[in-house]
Design an enzyme around this catalytic site. Structure first.
Site, short mmCIF file in Angstrom:
data_model
loop_
_atom_site.label_atom_id
_atom_site.label_comp_id
_atom_site.label_asym_id
_atom_site.label_seq_id
_atom_site.Cartn_x
_atom_site.Cartn_y
_atom_site.Cartn_z
N GLU A 347 -15.27 91.44 -45.44
CA GLU A 347 -14.34 90.39 -45.00
C GLU A 347 -14.66 88.99 -45.53
O GLU A 347 -14.42 88.01 -44.82
CB GLU A 347 -14.33 90.36 -43.48
CG GLU A 347 -15.63 89.82 -42.80
CD GLU A 347 -16.62 90.90 -42.41
OE1 GLU A 347 -16.56 92.01 -42.97
OE2 GLU A 347 -17.46 90.63 -41.54
N HIS A 380 -8.40 95.40 -40.10
CA HIS A 380 -9.77 95.13 -39.66
C HIS A 380 -10.34 93.90 -40.38
O HIS A 380 -10.87 92.99 -39.77
CB HIS A 380 -10.64 96.37 -39.91
CG HIS A 380 -12.08 96.21 -39.55
ND1 HIS A 380 -12.65 96.84 -38.47
CD2 HIS A 380 -13.07 95.48 -40.12
CE1 HIS A 380 -13.93 96.50 -38.40
NE2 HIS A 380 -14.22 95.69 -39.40
N GLU A 381 -10.21 93.89 -41.69
CA GLU A 381 -10.79 92.78 -42.47
C GLU A 381 -10.08 91.47 -42.15
O GLU A 381 -10.72 90.43 -42.02
CB GLU A 381 -10.74 93.08 -43.96
CG GLU A 381 -11.46 94.34 -44.41
CD GLU A 381 -12.86 94.48 -43.87
OE1 GLU A 381 -13.53 93.45 -43.65
OE2 GLU A 381 -13.30 95.62 -43.64
N GLU A 403 -17.85 93.44 -34.97
CA GLU A 403 -17.24 94.69 -35.42
C GLU A 403 -16.37 95.31 -34.34
O GLU A 403 -15.30 95.84 -34.61
CB GLU A 403 -18.32 95.67 -35.88
CG GLU A 403 -19.08 95.21 -37.10
CD GLU A 403 -18.16 94.83 -38.26
OE1 GLU A 403 -17.01 95.26 -38.29
OE2 GLU A 403 -18.63 94.07 -39.13
ZN LIG Z 1 -15.86 94.60 -39.78
#
Ligand SMILES: [Zn+2]
Ligand SMILES: *[C@@H]1O[C@H](CO)[C@@H](O)[C@H](O)[C@H]1NC(C)=O
Ligand SMILES: *[C@@H]1O[C@H](CO)[C@@H](O)[C@H](O)[C@H]1NC(C)=O
Ligand SMILES: *[C@@H]1O[C@H](CO)[C@@H](O)[C@H](O)[C@H]1NC(C)=O
Ligand SMILES: *[C@@H]1O[C@H](CO)[C@@H](O)[C@H](O)[C@H]1NC(C)=O
Ligand SMILES: *[C@@H]1O[C@H](CO)[C@@H](O)[C@H](O)[C@H]1NC(C)=O
Ligand SMILES: *[C@@H]1O[C@H](CO)[C@@H](O)[C@H](O)[C@H]1NC(C)=O
Ligand SMILES: *[C@@H]1O[C@H](CO)[C@@H](O)[C@H](O)[C@H]1NC(C)=O
Length: 892
Positions: A347, A380-381, A403
């Site tokens: 990310e 997610h990123e 996370e």
């Molecule tokens: Zn992550």
């Protein structure tokens, strides 16, 4: 890292606890983070070559000196860096790919000190005219102390600068260095990735900093809370383009191109990224108010493989802006697909790096699952652009916050862009059950570690490194999330979040909790594991017990909470009567649970992170309900009943035949989630028995017929997304259990696929494929284990692979020195079916051969394989007869 560091599908999410008016919802988010082991380059070379002279390297015995501790002292605080890097895309005369750099950092002195410690690893420095490895200048009229001595502390990865006198508190200084390093192919730091296009080899220079590789690129204060602004400039050959976190500001042609980037936000070092490549891009239309670019190999971009990513990115960013109530803080969003990439994605703020499979979607060859993977990795990123990048954990021990939150939000955002997929239902399926698997072992560990338990680069790597990794996260409903995030705790620790939540709970009288947020959550994050709750409907008693999959396992880690939890129990009685109750002690009695006529079901929609067991009579009533009208029971719970039953049987808590009986109703079941649960749990039976022996109870025929029906004799796609997934189960189960017409169908499909060069890039036989797998020119290092393990999954492939590995392990180990992951994942994949004394002996001999050699191999993986084989032998001897009897009864 994103699904980051090792790809891992974030797995496991639990929503638990509904406050009385459902005003407060606490989600326990469990994330399993599957990941390959990353090679950690701590073994610094002795004696680093300096351009003019050898640099003093010290590896002293551990002492109490500041440079022997891994954490930075708190005397200095960076403000901004000016970094210029020049990666060379052709090897030097010694055949080495290198990069050169110049870097300066402005820092403020917070506490009097005559020592500067700054991270630096595997870099070779140029000496200044004063014969030091760095130059120090005072800013704002301050004069800088002279440098007494500079050296490199190899173990702790510090450049140590001893000054003749002290730095002044409140003053700022400029520390400048020139250096060079290797642009190696080890997938970490500043590294190179290679590919061929039109038969020409192309070299890409790219980065992976998380967690501790920024120090391998330039000297920096390489800890997540040491946030600073970065002014970056890249030098690169004409014909290439340079990218970084910020937008390109100017391109100057000297003898090479010089690209200067806008300064970054104030951010952590692990989020930096630079890429130099010949890639091309597609971009968002000018009316979008954020510049979005998808970058990749020309061939891939020109064949439209980046289109899906481009289509979804803008709506995802808009969704997240709204969700976080914070505008996207940067002027652009670049996403780039790299041919060689260790993790799933990373990310980096403004320049997210991906493995090609995580960003590219090719409608011609990619499956639904691939598409879902792409959208969930992107969400997610991008979720990290706020939580993770803007708000960052103070130290790596709270990585689970980053996370866990990103994984949770990724499902919400994916649901927003693909609303027809029901992806939130999959979350329970994909995540909770897998989280349970790892968290029911004694080798599991608490979600949160103490800050002082995670110190060395190795220990930090371990956080990503544990093969699976389970996390629980708490959040409250929307307005609470917003409170949390808009308060923007710049560097967070989880206790700050609990405090915020508590404030909201206290301010709202409609929220009723049996204890403080802190007390509830500590039990879930500070001790490993989770409970199995046993409900005895005959008496109304409820009991909790730490659930361990191996009945004889002994827990040797003490817990302050005695392996008891505050468990929010939601329940349903005979389809109508619903309720909720907090279990706060080991045993409790709760009158409404008592019944001798109704069935009782607990953990509705699997919103709680626990398994459930019942008295035998209630199990019978549940089975009766499933067999008469299963739709009365929510679909997520139908999946969970099967999963709980099989796991309780493995743990010797219930009879294995009871578990098998939960699958009988599948005769009527058409939904994906219960089928997937059964398929997953029966996998072990397929591994341990001959496929024909498991044929009887599976009843795959009706499902196969159903799909034949809804696809008009296999000519159309099933309309619902979940059905498209379940079609895979329908066909694979039908073929595995010998349903008539199945193998003819799949053979026809295979022939069609082989004939079509668009969809079949290989068309090669297994043993050729195996030979390819050890040739890095044909299959990339990152994919080798997958390739070999896929073949081993096949009944015919398995013995071939085992022989192959035993014959070639020296070669494998030598050529692919990425050590334990490679051999570990491989050995597990190959030996999981082993269940005979003969196989056990072969394994033991293999272990002895390796132990006697000089090669490094993951011995623990072999030990685990031996343990698993012994467990399989035991399971067969204890269960085979009983299971066979039951199977035979069913086929009568
Ligand atoms: Zn992550
Ligand atoms: C740095 O110096 C060491 C020791 O001389 C040498 O082995 C290494 O190759 C050098 N690294 C680079 C990138 O030049
Ligand atoms: C660092 O770079 C910025 C932007 O180019 C420049 O304004 C600043 O003066 C530089 N700082 C130093 C100490 O050279
Ligand atoms: C991307 O969006 C365009 C325009 O809506 C559409 O035609 C195209 O099929 C989409 N591509 C993918 C791969 O989803
Ligand atoms: C969103 O942010 C704005 C400005 O910071 C604030 O006024 C507003 O109350 C926030 N909205 C919510 C729902 O928190
Ligand atoms: C359970 O989930 C389903 C969607 O799968 C939803 O329709 C239903 O309302 C949920 N039930 C409860 C009690 O939350
Ligand atoms: C499990 O159930 C089967 C069939 O009902 C029975 O024969 C067997 O003895 C039971 N096993 C155990 C360990 O209770
Ligand atoms: C279904 O398709 C197969 C193969 O194309 C064909 O042989 C069969 O006759 C079809 N059956 C029906 C009912 O259309």
């Amino acid at each position: 890292m994103g699904k980051g560091f090792y790809i891992s599908k974030p797995l496991g999410f639990v929503l638990f606890g509904l406050g009385a008016g459902a005003v407060l919802t606490i989600f326990a988010l469990s994330v399993v983070y599957v990941q390959e082991k990353r090679k950690n380059e701590v073994n610094a070379r002795d004696g680093t070559r300096i351009v003019t002279t050898a640099a003093p390297h010290r590896t002293s015995a551990p002492s109490n000196e500041a440079w022997d501790k891994y954490r930075l002292p708190d005397a200095l605080l960076p403000e901004y860096y000016n970094v210029t890097l020049w990666p060379r895309l052709v090897p030097d005369e010694e055949g080495m790919y290198i990069f050169t750099g110049k870097s300066g950092v402005v820092f403020t002195c917070l506490k009097e000190t005559n020592l500067i410690l700054i991270h630096s690893n595997e870099l070779n420095f140029t000496l200044t005219s004063e014969m030091h490895h760095a130059k120090l200048t005072g800013l704002g009229g301050t004069s800088a102390p002279a440098i007494l001595e500079t050296w490199f502390q190899t173990q702790t990865q510090f450049m140590v600068i001893q000054l003749k006198r002290k730095l002044q508190v409140g003053k700022s200084y400029w520390l400048y260095t020139e250096f060079h390093g290797e642009l190696s192919d080890n997938l970490g730091g500043f590294y190179r990735s290679e590919y061929t296009e039109n038969d020409v080899k192309k070299v890409v220079a790219t980065t992976q900093m998380q967690p501790t590789a920024a120090r391998n690129v330039f000297p920096c204060f390489d800890e997540p809370s040491m946030k600073a602004v970065f002014h970056l400039t890249l030098l690169h050959p004409p014909g290439t383009v340079a990218l970084s976190n910020g937008m390109e500001l100017e391109n100057i042609v000297i003898s090479v191109l010089q690209t200067r980037f806008e300064p970054t936000e104030k951010m952590s070092t692990y989020l930096l990224a630079f890429v130099v490549s010949e890639f091309t891009n597609i971009r968002s239309p000018p009316e979008a108010n954020i510049l979005i670019r998808i970058w990749g190999r020309r061939e891939a971009i020109e064949s439209c493989q980046g289109d899906y990513a481009l289509n979804v990115t803008f709506p995802i960013l808009k969704y997240l802006e709204n969700y976080y109530n914070t505008t996207y803080p940067l002027s652009k969003s670049d996403q780039i697909a790299l041919p060689d990439f260790a993790a799933g994605a990373m990310e980096n703020w403004g320049l997210v790096t991906y493995r090609e499979l995580s960003l590219f979607y090719d409608p011609k060859v990619s499956s639904n699952e691939d598409k879902e993977w792409v959208v969930t990795v992107i969400t997610h990123e991008l979720a990290h652009m706020w939580f993770g990048n803007l708000v960052t954990m103070r130290w790596w021990n709270d990585l689970w916050l980053n996370e866990g939150f990103a994984s949770y939000v990724s499902y919400l955002a994916a649901d927003y862009v693909e609303p027809t997929w029901n992806i939130k239902d999959l979350m329970v399926q994909q995540q909770v059950q897998k989280a349970f698997d790892v968290d029911s072992l004694v080798s599991s560990h608490p979600l949160s570690s103490r800050e002082d338990e995670v110190i060395t680069p190795d220990q930090i790597d371990q956080l990503f490194d544990t093969i699976t990794y389970s996390k629980v996260f708490i959040m409250c409903q929307k307005q609470l999330e917003i409170t949390l995030l808009s308060s923007v705790v710049f560097n967070t620790v989880y206790t700050d979040l609990w405090k915020k939540l508590q404030e909201v709970v206290d301010a709202d009288s409609s929220i009723q909790l049996p204890a403080s947020i802190n007390e509830i959550m500590n039990r879930w994050i500070l001790q490993m594991g989770f409970p199995v709750v046993t409900i005895d409907t005959r008496t109304g008693s409820i009991t909790q017990q730490h659930f361990l999959i191996h009945p004889e396992a002994v827990v040797d880690k003490p817990s302050d909470y005695n392996y008891e939890w505050f468990v929010p129990i939601t329940w349903l009685k005979s389809g109508s009567n619903m309720g909720q109750h907090w279990l706060l002690t080991k045993t409790a009695s709760y009158e409404p649970m008592k019944t001798d006529t109704d069935w009782l079901l607990a953990n509705l929609n699997v919103t709680g992170y626990y398994r459930v067991n019942y008295d035998p009579q209630n199990w019978e009533r549940l089975l009766t309900q499933l067999n008469s009208d299963h739709k009365v029971i929510p679909v997520l719970n139908r999946g969970q009943i099967i999963d709980d039953a099989f796991n309780l049987a493995r743990a010797d808590i219930i009879n294995i035949t009871l578990a098998l009986r939960t699958t009988k109703y599948l005769y009527e079941e058409k939904e994906y989630i219960p089928w997937e649960s059964a398929v997953r749990n029966l996998e072990y039976f397929f591994l341990m028995f001959d496929r024909t022996e498991v044929y009887g109870p599976l009843q795959a025929q009706p499902l196969f017929d159903h799909f034949k029906d809804i696809t008009s004799n296999w000519t159309q796609k099933p309309p619902r997304y979940m059905d498209q997934y379940n079609q895979i189960n329908a066909v694979s189960m039908a073929c595995k259990t010998g349903v008539k017409g199945c193998s003819e169908l799949t053979r026809m499909w295979y022939r069609q696929w082989m004939k079509n060069p668009d969809t079949n890039p290989y068309g090669k036989c297994f043993s050729k494929y195996l030979e390819y797998s050890i040739d890095p020119n044909l299959i990339r290092k990152q994919d080798i284990t997958y390739a070999i393990v896929y073949i081993a999954d096949n009944v015919i492939g398995q013995p071939l692979v085992w022989d192959f590995v035993r014959a070639n392990w020296e070669h494998i180990t030598k050529d692919f020195d990425d050590g334990s992951f490679f051999s570990g994942g491989l050995i597990n994949g190959i030996t999981k079916k082993f269940s005979t004394e003969f196989e056990l002996q072969q394994l033991q001999r293999f272990k002895e051969d390796i132990a006697a050699s000089s090669f490094t191999f993951d011995m623990q993986a072999i030990e685990r394989a031996i343990e698993q084989t012994k467990a399989n032998i035991k399971w067969i001897s204890e269960n085979k007869a009983q299971v066979m009897n039951w199977l035979i009864e069913q086929s009568d």
